[in-house]
Design a protein around this motif. Structure first.
Motif, PDB file in Angstrom:
ATOM      1  N   ILE A 102      -1.926  -0.897  11.149  1.00  0.00           N
ATOM      2  CA  ILE A 102      -2.068  -0.816   9.692  1.00  0.00           C
ATOM      3  C   ILE A 102      -2.648  -2.119   9.149  1.00  0.00           C
ATOM      4  CG2 ILE A 102      -0.766  -0.717   7.523  1.00  0.00           C
ATOM      5  CD1 ILE A 102       1.144   1.262   8.932  1.00  0.00           C
ATOM      6  N   ILE A 103      -2.119  -3.263   9.628  1.00  0.00           N
ATOM      7  CA  ILE A 103      -2.604  -4.562   9.147  1.00  0.00           C
ATOM      8  C   ILE A 103      -4.053  -4.776   9.560  1.00  0.00           C
ATOM      9  CG2 ILE A 103      -2.277  -7.060   9.308  1.00  0.00           C
ATOM     10  CD1 ILE A 103       0.731  -6.486   9.711  1.00  0.00           C
ATOM     11  N   ARG A 104      -4.398  -4.403  10.793  1.00  0.00           N
ATOM     12  CA  ARG A 104      -5.787  -4.567  11.255  1.00  0.00           C
ATOM     13  C   ARG A 104      -6.754  -3.714  10.433  1.00  0.00           C
ATOM     14  NH1 ARG A 104      -7.652  -6.601  15.936  1.00  0.00           N
ATOM     15  NH2 ARG A 104      -9.204  -4.930  16.003  1.00  0.00           N
ATOM     16  N   LYS A 105      -6.299  -2.544  10.038  1.00  0.00           N
ATOM     17  CA  LYS A 105      -7.175  -1.628   9.296  1.00  0.00           C
ATOM     18  C   LYS A 105      -7.261  -1.995   7.820  1.00  0.00           C
ATOM     19  CE  LYS A 105      -7.853   3.300   8.246  1.00  0.00           C
ATOM     20  NZ  LYS A 105      -7.333   4.673   8.479  1.00  0.00           N
ATOM     21  N   ARG A 106      -6.133  -2.323   7.205  1.00  0.00           N
ATOM     22  CA  ARG A 106      -6.085  -2.522   5.760  1.00  0.00           C
ATOM     23  C   ARG A 106      -5.970  -3.984   5.343  1.00  0.00           C
ATOM     24  NH1 ARG A 106      -1.613   2.339   4.944  1.00  0.00           N
ATOM     25  NH2 ARG A 106      -2.786   3.929   6.120  1.00  0.00           N
ATOM     26  N   GLY A 107      -5.700  -4.859   6.321  1.00  0.00           N
ATOM     27  CA  GLY A 107      -5.581  -6.273   6.021  1.00  0.00           C
ATOM     28  C   GLY A 107      -4.136  -6.712   5.840  1.00  0.00           C
ATOM     29  N   ALA A 108      -3.923  -8.032   5.930  1.00  0.00           N
ATOM     30  CA  ALA A 108      -2.588  -8.585   5.670  1.00  0.00           C
ATOM     31  C   ALA A 108      -2.180  -8.237   4.239  1.00  0.00           C
ATOM     32  CB  ALA A 108      -2.595 -10.096   5.871  1.00  0.00           C
ATOM     33  N   MET A 109      -0.930  -7.836   4.079  1.00  0.00           N
ATOM     34  CA  MET A 109      -0.474  -7.335   2.776  1.00  0.00           C
ATOM     35  C   MET A 109       0.813  -8.002   2.321  1.00  0.00           C
ATOM     36  SD  MET A 109      -1.169  -3.233   2.906  1.00  0.00           S
ATOM     37  CE  MET A 109      -1.022  -3.006   4.669  1.00  0.00           C
ATOM     38  N   LYS A 110       1.042  -7.933   1.038  1.00  0.00           N
ATOM     39  CA  LYS A 110       2.330  -8.326   0.489  1.00  0.00           C
ATOM     40  C   LYS A 110       3.367  -7.287   0.901  1.00  0.00           C
ATOM     41  CE  LYS A 110       0.690  -8.548  -3.749  1.00  0.00           C
ATOM     42  NZ  LYS A 110       0.646  -8.784  -5.206  1.00  0.00           N
ATOM     43  N   ALA A 111       4.582  -7.751   1.178  1.00  0.00           N
ATOM     44  CA  ALA A 111       5.618  -6.833   1.652  1.00  0.00           C
ATOM     45  C   ALA A 111       6.995  -7.350   1.250  1.00  0.00           C
ATOM     46  CB  ALA A 111       5.540  -6.681   3.169  1.00  0.00           C
ATOM     47  N   VAL A 112       7.954  -6.427   1.261  1.00  0.00           N
ATOM     48  CA  VAL A 112       9.358  -6.774   1.038  1.00  0.00           C
ATOM     49  C   VAL A 112      10.179  -6.093   2.121  1.00  0.00           C
ATOM     50  CG1 VAL A 112      11.366  -6.478  -0.468  1.00  0.00           C
ATOM     51  CG2 VAL A 112       9.184  -7.172  -1.436  1.00  0.00           C
ATOM     52  N   ASP A 151       0.819  -1.219   0.000  1.00  0.00           N
ATOM     53  CA  ASP A 151       0.000   0.000   0.000  1.00  0.00           C
ATOM     54  C   ASP A 151       0.845   1.257   0.000  1.00  0.00           C
ATOM     55  OD1 ASP A 151       0.988   0.091   2.578  1.00  0.00           O
ATOM     56  OD2 ASP A 151      -0.955   0.513   3.518  1.00  0.00           O
ATOM     57  N   GLY A 152       2.193   1.107  -0.036  1.00  0.00           N
ATOM     58  CA  GLY A 152       3.091   2.254  -0.074  1.00  0.00           C
ATOM     59  C   GLY A 152       3.698   2.618   1.255  1.00  0.00           C
ATOM     60  N   THR A 153       3.248   1.996   2.339  1.00  0.00           N
ATOM     61  CA  THR A 153       3.829   2.246   3.655  1.00  0.00           C
ATOM     62  C   THR A 153       5.260   1.721   3.703  1.00  0.00           C
ATOM     63  OG1 THR A 153       1.670   2.080   4.738  1.00  0.00           O
ATOM     64  CG2 THR A 153       3.610   1.791   6.129  1.00  0.00           C
ATOM     65  N   VAL A 154       6.176   2.515   4.253  1.00  0.00           N
ATOM     66  CA  VAL A 154       7.567   2.085   4.428  1.00  0.00           C
ATOM     67  C   VAL A 154       7.994   2.428   5.852  1.00  0.00           C
ATOM     68  CG1 VAL A 154       9.958   2.318   3.674  1.00  0.00           C
ATOM     69  CG2 VAL A 154       8.109   2.451   1.989  1.00  0.00           C
ATOM     70  N   LEU A 155       8.504   1.430   6.572  1.00  0.00           N
ATOM     71  CA  LEU A 155       8.999   1.611   7.934  1.00  0.00           C
ATOM     72  C   LEU A 155      10.491   1.297   7.960  1.00  0.00           C
ATOM     73  CD1 LEU A 155       6.140  -0.271   9.829  1.00  0.00           C
ATOM     74  CD2 LEU A 155       6.332   2.191   9.449  1.00  0.00           C
ATOM     75  N   THR A 156      11.197   1.907   8.887  1.00  0.00           N
ATOM     76  CA  THR A 156      12.634   1.694   9.014  1.00  0.00           C
ATOM     77  C   THR A 156      12.942   0.958  10.305  1.00  0.00           C
ATOM     78  OG1 THR A 156      13.109   3.724   7.782  1.00  0.00           O
ATOM     79  CG2 THR A 156      14.893   2.806   9.109  1.00  0.00           C
ATOM     80  N   GLY A 157      13.696  -0.139  10.190  1.00  0.00           N
ATOM     81  CA  GLY A 157      14.118  -0.900  11.352  1.00  0.00           C
ATOM     82  C   GLY A 157      15.571  -1.282  11.240  1.00  0.00           C
ATOM     83  N   ARG A 158      15.962  -2.294  12.036  1.00  0.00           N
ATOM     84  CA  ARG A 158      17.340  -2.786  12.014  1.00  0.00           C
ATOM     85  C   ARG A 158      17.337  -4.301  11.891  1.00  0.00           C
ATOM     86  NH1 ARG A 158      17.286   0.632  16.508  1.00  0.00           N
ATOM     87  NH2 ARG A 158      17.155  -1.200  17.880  1.00  0.00           N
ATOM     88  N   SER A 159      18.252  -4.840  11.127  1.00  0.00           N
ATOM     89  CA  SER A 159      18.420  -6.284  11.050  1.00  0.00           C
ATOM     90  C   SER A 159      19.418  -6.721  12.111  1.00  0.00           C
ATOM     91  CB  SER A 159      18.924  -6.706   9.673  1.00  0.00           C
ATOM     92  OG  SER A 159      19.333  -8.066   9.688  1.00  0.00           O
TER      93      SER A 159
END
Length: 369
Positions: free
Chosen positions: A119-129, A9-17
């Motif tokens: 976000i998932i609860r509102k818009r549903g489970a989504m494809k992601a990378v 859906d265009g959402t991008v979050l930043t984390g750490r591996s």
């Protein structure tokens, strides 16, 4: 190491591996369990998915060989608010990070998991990378949108055993016949089976032979089992090939007990249909009502698809419903010795409220003798 989490859906979050470099694509979901992360990781039903834990601190009790639910870790990525790198538990034999690295699963921390869950609860489970290598937001969103997804895919083919085996002395063992000593002989179809299902069947006095997902019904009947068990598994039940016909051929001939994907496949064999839930049920705290007794069970669940109760024939009775959304959680055939539940009575992880269902299966087999 910086990692980007990009949703379709265009959402991008930043984390750490915390497991090094890598990139993974999958369906991003969340799990509400506070513990049991090793059982979650080794559940084959998570094949093709990336799991976000809503409990913030993960890794604090490490990894141990006793809590494995299969021989490998299956999600494509594992996400949490804060990774605990130093385990503190007498049973621990390794760290979560090392375990994830062993099986090529990306471990991601350091971002707002509550925001992602909302976000998932509102818009549903989504494809992601998720990637540490490609840090272009636009590129990752496009990759997520282009990923094939789970709908219509046969994910069982990726996890089912290639050859039959037995459950002996607390673990899998090579073999094509029932182990000696049990009161009942059970053929277990492996759609992505969890070890605790086999442990409980063995504890209940069953000699268990596990067979590949597409084993013909004629081969199963030739073994003359007392009952047939249909396991859990990943993905879209409607995408699994060569299974429904075999289950249909077994109806009425042997007692059948199905769990999760096995429940859904049984629903298709009855002539029903399945559909994809908005964000699925995943966690160890899902309330389910037994319509026959009126009792409420707190259950462990992991599924993204559901049987449509309106599609079932009159010969099938709904026995359990989810109290959060009213979805179908259990059913039984009125004429044949066959029943199933959507949730996980083997409690791995999760509460023990529903273990009685294994005794119900034993009762069906006793009644057929």
């Amino acid at each position: 190491m910086k990692a980007l989490i990009a949703l379709e859906d265009g959402t991008v979050l930043t984390g750490r591996s915390f497991t090094g470099a890598g990139e993974a694509a999958g369906e991003i979901v969340f799990n509400t369990s506070m513990s049991g992360y090793q059982e979650i990781l080794t559940d084959p039903s998570y094949t093709g998915q990336m799991v976000t834990m809503t409990y913030p601190l993960i890794g604090n009790y490490g990894i141990n060989p006793e809590d494995m639910e299969s021989a490998a870790a299956h999600p494509r990525a594992f996400l949490m608010r804060e990774y605990q790198a130093v385990p503190s538990n007498y049973r621990a034999s390794g760290t979560l990070a090392d375990f994830l690295c062993k099986f090529g699963v990306l471990g991601i921390e350091g971002f707002d998991t509550r925001m992602l869950t909302r976000i998932i609860r509102k818009r549903g489970a989504m494809k992601a990378v998720i990637s540490t290598e490609d840090l272009s937001e636009a590129s990752l969103v496009e990759k997520a949108r282009n990923w094939a997804g789970l709908v219509g895919q046969d994910m069982v083919a990726n996890v089912s055993t290639a050859r039959s085996y037995t459950w002996s002395n607390g673990g899998p063992a090579a073999g094509h016949t029932f182990p000696a000593g049990g009161r009942f002989k059970v053929v277990a179809y492996d759609f992505g089976i969890k070890y605790n299902q086999l442990r409980i069947l063995a504890e209940k006095g069953c000699s268990v032979l596990v067979v590949p997902a597409k084993t013909p019904a004629a081969e199963v009947l030739a073994l003359n089992p007392d009952g047939v068990f249909l396991s859990n598994g990943p993905g879209d039940p409607a995408g699994v090939e060569g299974v429904v016909e075999n289950i249909r051929a077994l109806l009425g001939k042997k007692p059948i007990f199905g769990i999760c994907l096995g429940h859904q496949m049984l629903g298709l064999a009855y002539g029903g249909t399945t559909f994809k839930l908005k964000f699925g049920h995943r966690g160890g705290n899902q309330p389910v009502k037994d319509l026959q007794t009126g009792k409420v069970e707190i259950t462990s669940q992991n599924h993204g698809f559901c049987v449509d109760p309106q599609s079932l024939p009159a010969s099938v009775e709904v026995t359990h419903i989810n109290l959060n959304d009213g979805s179908l959680e259990g059913m039984r055939h009125k004429e044949y010795p066959a029943f199933s539940v959507q949730y996980h009575p083997e409690h791995a992880p999760g509460p023990h409220d529903a273990v009685y269902l294994f005794d119900r299966f034993i009762g069906l087999m006793e009644g057929r003798r």
